[in-house]
Design a protein around this motif. Structure first.
Motif, mmCIF file in Angstrom:
data_model
loop_
_atom_site.group_PDB
_atom_site.id
_atom_site.type_symbol
_atom_site.label_atom_id
_atom_site.label_comp_id
_atom_site.label_asym_id
_atom_site.label_seq_id
_atom_site.Cartn_x
_atom_site.Cartn_y
_atom_site.Cartn_z
ATOM 1 N N ILE A 236 0.823 -1.213 0.000
ATOM 2 C CA ILE A 236 0.000 0.000 0.000
ATOM 3 C C ILE A 236 0.856 1.261 0.000
ATOM 4 C CG2 ILE A 236 -1.662 1.339 1.346
ATOM 5 C CD1 ILE A 236 -2.894 -0.975 -0.126
ATOM 6 N N ASN A 237 1.960 1.264 0.753
ATOM 7 C CA ASN A 237 2.828 2.447 0.780
ATOM 8 C C ASN A 237 3.389 2.743 -0.603
ATOM 9 O OD1 ASN A 237 2.475 2.941 3.499
ATOM 10 N ND2 ASN A 237 4.285 1.801 4.129
ATOM 11 N N GLN A 238 3.761 1.704 -1.346
ATOM 12 C CA GLN A 238 4.288 1.900 -2.697
ATOM 13 C C GLN A 238 3.208 2.427 -3.640
ATOM 14 O OE1 GLN A 238 6.062 -1.589 -4.363
ATOM 15 N NE2 GLN A 238 6.614 -0.628 -6.284
ATOM 16 N N LEU A 239 2.000 1.852 -3.561
ATOM 17 C CA LEU A 239 0.904 2.338 -4.407
ATOM 18 C C LEU A 239 0.575 3.793 -4.084
ATOM 19 C CD1 LEU A 239 -1.526 -0.738 -4.387
ATOM 20 C CD2 LEU A 239 0.221 -0.144 -6.069
ATOM 21 N N LEU A 240 0.586 4.144 -2.791
ATOM 22 C CA LEU A 240 0.320 5.527 -2.381
ATOM 23 C C LEU A 240 1.381 6.476 -2.929
ATOM 24 C CD1 LEU A 240 -0.934 5.531 1.324
ATOM 25 C CD2 LEU A 240 -1.965 6.748 -0.590
ATOM 26 N N THR A 241 2.651 6.075 -2.821
ATOM 27 C CA THR A 241 3.738 6.931 -3.291
ATOM 28 C C THR A 241 3.625 7.185 -4.786
ATOM 29 O OG1 THR A 241 5.187 6.081 -1.534
ATOM 30 C CG2 THR A 241 6.245 7.170 -3.412
ATOM 31 N N THR A 242 3.339 6.133 -5.546
ATOM 32 C CA THR A 242 3.182 6.291 -6.990
ATOM 33 C C THR A 242 1.994 7.195 -7.315
ATOM 34 O OG1 THR A 242 4.117 4.094 -7.385
ATOM 35 C CG2 THR A 242 2.802 5.061 -9.153
ATOM 36 N N ALA A 243 0.869 6.994 -6.612
ATOM 37 C CA ALA A 243 -0.317 7.830 -6.850
ATOM 38 C C ALA A 243 -0.027 9.292 -6.517
ATOM 39 C CB ALA A 243 -1.488 7.312 -6.014
ATOM 40 N N MET A 244 0.737 9.547 -5.440
ATOM 41 C CA MET A 244 1.074 10.928 -5.081
ATOM 42 C C MET A 244 1.943 11.581 -6.150
ATOM 43 S SD MET A 244 1.654 10.996 -0.934
ATOM 44 C CE MET A 244 2.753 9.585 -0.877
ATOM 45 N N HIS A 245 2.906 10.822 -6.700
ATOM 46 C CA HIS A 245 3.738 11.367 -7.773
ATOM 47 C C HIS A 245 2.883 11.760 -8.978
ATOM 48 C CE1 HIS A 245 7.587 9.172 -6.200
ATOM 49 N NE2 HIS A 245 7.262 10.224 -5.477
ATOM 50 N N LEU A 246 1.931 10.895 -9.336
ATOM 51 C CA LEU A 246 1.081 11.182 -10.494
ATOM 52 C C LEU A 246 0.187 12.386 -10.242
ATOM 53 C CD1 LEU A 246 0.105 7.555 -11.565
ATOM 54 C CD2 LEU A 246 1.543 9.154 -12.818
ATOM 55 N N VAL A 247 -0.345 12.517 -9.030
ATOM 56 C CA VAL A 247 -1.186 13.674 -8.703
ATOM 57 C C VAL A 247 -0.371 14.958 -8.802
ATOM 58 C CG1 VAL A 247 -2.421 14.826 -6.831
ATOM 59 C CG2 VAL A 247 -2.849 12.423 -7.290
ATOM 60 N N GLN A 248 0.855 14.944 -8.277
ATOM 61 C CA GLN A 248 1.679 16.150 -8.296
ATOM 62 C C GLN A 248 2.070 16.542 -9.718
ATOM 63 O OE1 GLN A 248 4.693 14.859 -5.430
ATOM 64 N NE2 GLN A 248 3.980 16.427 -4.008
ATOM 65 N N THR A 249 2.301 15.544 -10.586
ATOM 66 C CA THR A 249 2.673 15.877 -11.963
ATOM 67 C C THR A 249 1.466 16.248 -12.818
ATOM 68 O OG1 THR A 249 2.581 13.516 -12.554
ATOM 69 C CG2 THR A 249 4.720 14.424 -11.927
ATOM 70 N N SER A 250 0.264 15.869 -12.389
ATOM 71 C CA SER A 250 -0.932 16.156 -13.194
ATOM 72 C C SER A 250 -1.567 17.495 -12.843
ATOM 73 C CB SER A 250 -1.968 15.039 -13.021
ATOM 74 O OG SER A 250 -2.414 14.956 -11.684
ATOM 75 N N HIS A 251 -1.070 18.168 -11.802
ATOM 76 C CA HIS A 251 -1.610 19.486 -11.424
ATOM 77 C C HIS A 251 -0.569 20.554 -11.721
ATOM 78 C CE1 HIS A 251 -5.369 18.366 -9.267
ATOM 79 N NE2 HIS A 251 -4.743 17.205 -9.189
ATOM 80 N N PRO A 252 -0.986 21.656 -12.374
ATOM 81 C CA PRO A 252 -0.026 22.718 -12.715
ATOM 82 C C PRO A 252 0.738 23.228 -11.495
ATOM 83 C CG PRO A 252 -2.153 23.088 -13.778
ATOM 84 C CD PRO A 252 -2.343 21.949 -12.826
ATOM 85 N N ASP A 253 0.019 23.488 -10.406
ATOM 86 C CA ASP A 253 0.654 23.888 -9.146
ATOM 87 C C ASP A 253 0.636 22.681 -8.224
ATOM 88 O OD1 ASP A 253 0.954 26.511 -10.083
ATOM 89 O OD2 ASP A 253 -1.092 27.015 -9.468
ATOM 90 N N ALA A 254 1.766 21.982 -8.159
ATOM 91 C CA ALA A 254 1.828 20.743 -7.382
ATOM 92 C C ALA A 254 1.493 21.015 -5.918
ATOM 93 C CB ALA A 254 3.222 20.126 -7.486
ATOM 94 N N PRO A 255 0.480 20.321 -5.366
ATOM 95 C CA PRO A 255 0.108 20.567 -3.967
ATOM 96 C C PRO A 255 1.190 20.085 -3.011
ATOM 97 C CG PRO A 255 -1.062 18.654 -4.831
ATOM 98 C CD PRO A 255 -0.329 19.265 -5.983
ATOM 99 N N GLU A 256 1.277 20.761 -1.867
ATOM 100 C CA GLU A 256 2.240 20.358 -0.839
ATOM 101 C C GLU A 256 1.704 19.132 -0.101
ATOM 102 O OE1 GLU A 256 4.232 22.082 3.299
ATOM 103 O OE2 GLU A 256 3.167 23.435 1.926
ATOM 104 N N MET A 257 2.494 18.068 -0.060
ATOM 105 C CA MET A 257 2.066 16.825 0.585
ATOM 106 C C MET A 257 3.077 16.426 1.655
ATOM 107 S SD MET A 257 0.600 14.372 -2.448
ATOM 108 C CE MET A 257 -0.775 14.872 -3.503
ATOM 109 N N THR A 258 2.569 16.026 2.819
ATOM 110 C CA THR A 258 3.403 15.459 3.869
ATOM 111 C C THR A 258 2.964 14.022 4.105
ATOM 112 O OG1 THR A 258 1.908 16.241 5.620
ATOM 113 C CG2 THR A 258 3.705 17.698 4.959
ATOM 114 N N THR A 259 3.916 13.138 4.371
ATOM 115 C CA THR A 259 3.597 11.724 4.520
ATOM 116 C C THR A 259 4.146 11.181 5.837
ATOM 117 O OG1 THR A 259 5.606 11.105 3.317
ATOM 118 C CG2 THR A 259 3.582 11.327 2.034
ATOM 119 N N THR A 260 3.366 10.296 6.444
ATOM 120 C CA THR A 260 3.797 9.522 7.606
ATOM 121 C C THR A 260 3.403 8.080 7.322
ATOM 122 O OG1 THR A 260 3.350 11.430 9.048
ATOM 123 C CG2 THR A 260 3.677 9.289 10.109
#
Length: 379
Positions: A236-260
């Protein structure tokens, strides 16, 4: 977004902001002023073509080879923008057709239910059960087709991009070696030393950019799980990390994300569908913080032997009336054309199919929290 039944114009493919950004990038690459225009004007200009038609011009007081190289780069970008628009239109048409078919089927079912109710109230439970089976089957067929389309698209992108990126990276490395040889051959105080240093910096930046593109393609391939079967062991952590990368690259202004992210056991599941569900949740959070805000992602393994995923944003929030319908198919709080309203519906169906649960709490102006729980072992 219109259907391109004829050749599109530059303004239909790129908005003014994108044209301005592209002109700025071209100027940076050429180290001189270049502009992407809809018309040639009176100065030097090089045509930009799409489908054998001229749709724009590269203008600027630059040598023709530079303008031609810039025009070729813009043509590549417009080619993929055009392909993306066509794919988006096809997806929209398919979605609308499916929606209309569902409406017709639902209307027929309502009439059928009325007739059954008049015949015998005792048959109502059996009718509802069959309706639910049909609805679930339709949803699963729709999702299966959509995931296959994403997989084919990702495979095509990987094939089309990986090969030229490999050539670019290889040529950049060789160019770096040539710079080393030139630097050794020149005296230490030669006037070209500064030029060689700048050229080396340009090569390193270009190599870093090509490496970034290759990484994005790898994330897209992992997201769609092209090489995986139906049910596999999922991290799940790997799937989440990949999904976060795709979200950040798909938005013009990449949102700030913090992870635990805590250590989690692998769970059995359909990697592509889980990736899609996580992406949909994160994409909604990113859209909620477009005007400012942060997204926090947390995972942990609970004492109940479940995987708990929390996605919290400090965005605009959701009002109570909309929150009651947040999982309804085709329901959206966005403007018309900004989404299909299926993101959270698909996410809930996927989580439910994996014997998990999803819960959303929100306050207008205070943000939203999404809690997903998945069993560590499938029952």
């Amino acid at each position: 977004m219109r259907d391109f039944e004829h050749d599109p114009s530059l303004a239909e493919l790129l908005d003014p902001k994108a044209i301005s950004q592209l002109s700025t990038l071209l100027s940076s690459l050429a180290d001189s002023e270049l502009q992407l225009e809809s018309s040639a004007g009176s100065g030097p200009a090089t045509p930009v073509e799409l489908n054998l038609d001229t749709i724009g011009w590269i203008t600027g007081d630059n040598p023709e080879p530079r303008r031609r190289a810039a025009a070729s780069l813009v043509e590549v970008v417009l080619h993929y923008v055009y392909k993306y628009r066509l794919a988006a239109n096809l997806h929209r048409s398919t979605t609308e057709a499916s929606f209309q078919a569902l409406e017709r089927q639902n209307e027929a079912l309502r009439q059928s239910e009325t007739r059954y109710r008049e015949l015998a109230e005792s048959l109502q439970d059996r009718v509802d059960s069959q309706v639910e089976v049909i609805r679930q089957a339709q949803q699963e067929l729709y999702e299966s087709a959509r995931l296959r389309a994403v997989g084919y698209l990702a495979a095509g992108v990987a094939h089309e991009i990986n090969n030229p990126i490999g050539f670019i990276k290889s040529n950049l490395k060789v160019a770096n070696e040539y710079v080393d040889e030139l630097e050794e051959a020149l005296p230490e105080q030669h006037t070209c030393q500064d030029t060689l240093a700048d050229f080396r910096a340009l090569l390193e930046e270009s190599l870093a950019g090509s490496t970034r593109i290759a990484s994005i393609v790898a994330d897209l391939k992992a997201f769609s799980s092209i090489d995986q079967g139906e049910y596999v062991s999922c991290n799940i952590n790997q799937l989440l990390t990949t999904a976060m990368h795709l979200v950040q690259t798909s938005h013009p202004d990449a949102p700030e994300m913090t992870t635990t992210l805590s250590d989690l056991p692998d769970i059995p599941g359909h990697a592509a569908r889980l990736s899609q569900a996580l992406f949909n949740v994160l994409d909604n959070a990113a859209k909620a913080v477009e005007d400012g805000g942060t997204i926090a992602v947390q995972t942990r393994h609970t004492n109940a032997d479940t995987i708990r995923i929390e996605v919290t944003d400090t965005g605009c929030g959701i009002d109570a009336q909309s929150l009651d319908h947040i999982f309804d198919p085709f329901f959206t709080t966005r403007q018309v054309g900004s989404g299909t309203g299926l993101g959270l519906t698909v996410a809930r169906e996927t989580i439910t199919a994996h014997q998990g649960s999803i819960d959303i709490t929100s306050d207008p102006g205070q943000g939203t929290r999404v809690v997903i729980e998945l069993p560590a072992k499938r029952k």
